[in-house]
Write a protein that holds these residues in place. Sequence first.
Motif, PDB file in Angstrom:
ATOM      1  N   GLN A 113     -24.089   2.765   0.650  1.00 41.29           N
ATOM      2  CA  GLN A 113     -22.768   2.909   0.108  1.00 41.29           C
ATOM      3  C   GLN A 113     -21.599   3.284   1.307  1.00 41.29           C
ATOM      4  N   ILE A 114     -20.273   2.707   1.165  1.00 42.82           N
ATOM      5  CA  ILE A 114     -19.406   2.913   1.688  1.00 42.82           C
ATOM      6  C   ILE A 114     -18.098   3.407   1.056  1.00 42.82           C
ATOM      7  N   GLU A 115     -17.591   4.300   1.709  1.00 44.18           N
ATOM      8  CA  GLU A 115     -16.622   4.873   0.782  1.00 44.18           C
ATOM      9  C   GLU A 115     -14.973   4.933   1.667  1.00 44.18           C
ATOM     10  N   PHE A 116     -13.889   4.584   1.408  1.00 44.89           N
ATOM     11  CA  PHE A 116     -12.831   4.839   2.117  1.00 44.89           C
ATOM     12  C   PHE A 116     -11.874   5.646   1.377  1.00 44.89           C
ATOM     13  N   VAL A 117     -11.444   7.090   2.188  1.00 39.22           N
ATOM     14  CA  VAL A 117     -10.460   7.694   1.572  1.00 39.22           C
ATOM     15  C   VAL A 117      -9.197   7.940   2.672  1.00 39.22           C
ATOM     16  N   VAL A 137     -19.989   6.791   5.261  1.00 44.68           N
ATOM     17  CA  VAL A 137     -21.031   5.836   4.960  1.00 44.68           C
ATOM     18  C   VAL A 137     -22.539   6.731   4.512  1.00 44.68           C
ATOM     19  N   ASP A 138     -22.769   6.359   3.331  1.00 40.38           N
ATOM     20  CA  ASP A 138     -23.721   7.235   2.783  1.00 40.38           C
ATOM     21  C   ASP A 138     -23.412   8.695   2.752  1.00 40.38           C
ATOM     22  N   GLY A 139     -22.377   9.131   2.438  1.00 44.83           N
ATOM     23  CA  GLY A 139     -21.677  10.305   2.149  1.00 44.83           C
ATOM     24  C   GLY A 139     -21.444  11.140   3.551  1.00 44.83           C
ATOM     25  N   ILE A 140     -21.569  10.375   4.739  1.00 51.77           N
ATOM     26  CA  ILE A 140     -21.301  11.085   5.994  1.00 51.77           C
ATOM     27  C   ILE A 140     -19.972  10.270   6.701  1.00 51.77           C
ATOM     28  N   SER A 141     -19.618  11.064   7.185  1.00 50.22           N
ATOM     29  CA  SER A 141     -17.978  10.550   7.851  1.00 50.22           C
ATOM     30  C   SER A 141     -18.306   9.828   9.046  1.00 50.22           C
TER      31      SER A 141
END
Length: 172
Positions: A7-11, A43-47
Motif C-alpha cells: 500500500q502507498i498513500e499520499f497525504v 508505505v504500508d502505513g509508515i512515513s
Amino acid sequence: MDSISSQIEFVYHFTTDESYIPKKLKKNAAIVLRVSGDFDIKVDGISYFRDDIALLEFYLYLERWLAIIESDKYDIPEFHYYTLEIDEDEPLISIIPFDNNDKARLTSIWRKEPFDPVFKMDYIVNQLTELRDQLKKDIEAHYSISVEPFIDKFPIRALAVIDKKRGKKKWF
C-alpha cells in the motif's frame, strides 16, 4: 528478490494561502513554486517521505510522466521529480521501473526510512494517476487557478523515453 509493498498513500496539506498569489499573477509561471505544501508518502502505513514541496511543480512532473504512459507509444520511463527550490542535482522522488516494467522501485534522497519500497507497476501508476487528478482539483479549488497554463510552460527537466515501435530515444 525484492518484496512487494502492498500500500502507498499520499497525504498533502497546502502551506501557502490563496492570498499569497495575487490575481494578476495567477497565470504567471512564477507562481508554480508558490503553490506549496506538506507532502507525505506513506508505505504500508509508515512515513517514507515527508517534506514541504512545491506541489504545483510536482504536479507538472507527474502530469508529463503519466501523459507519456497514457499515450502507450513509449516504454514506461523513469519518473524523477527535481525542484528548482533546492540546488541539488539529484531528484527528490523517483520511480524506477524494472523487471520488464512489471515492478517499480520508489526512491528518495530525503527518505525517512532506510528502504526503497517496490510496487507492482500497474498499482503505482494507478495510485499516481489518482494523486495527479486529485492534486489538480485541489490546487485549482484552493488557489482559484487553472493548472493548464503551466503545462509545458514551466521549466522542468527533460525526460528520455524509448519509442516502442522504432526503439529510438525521444526527449520530452
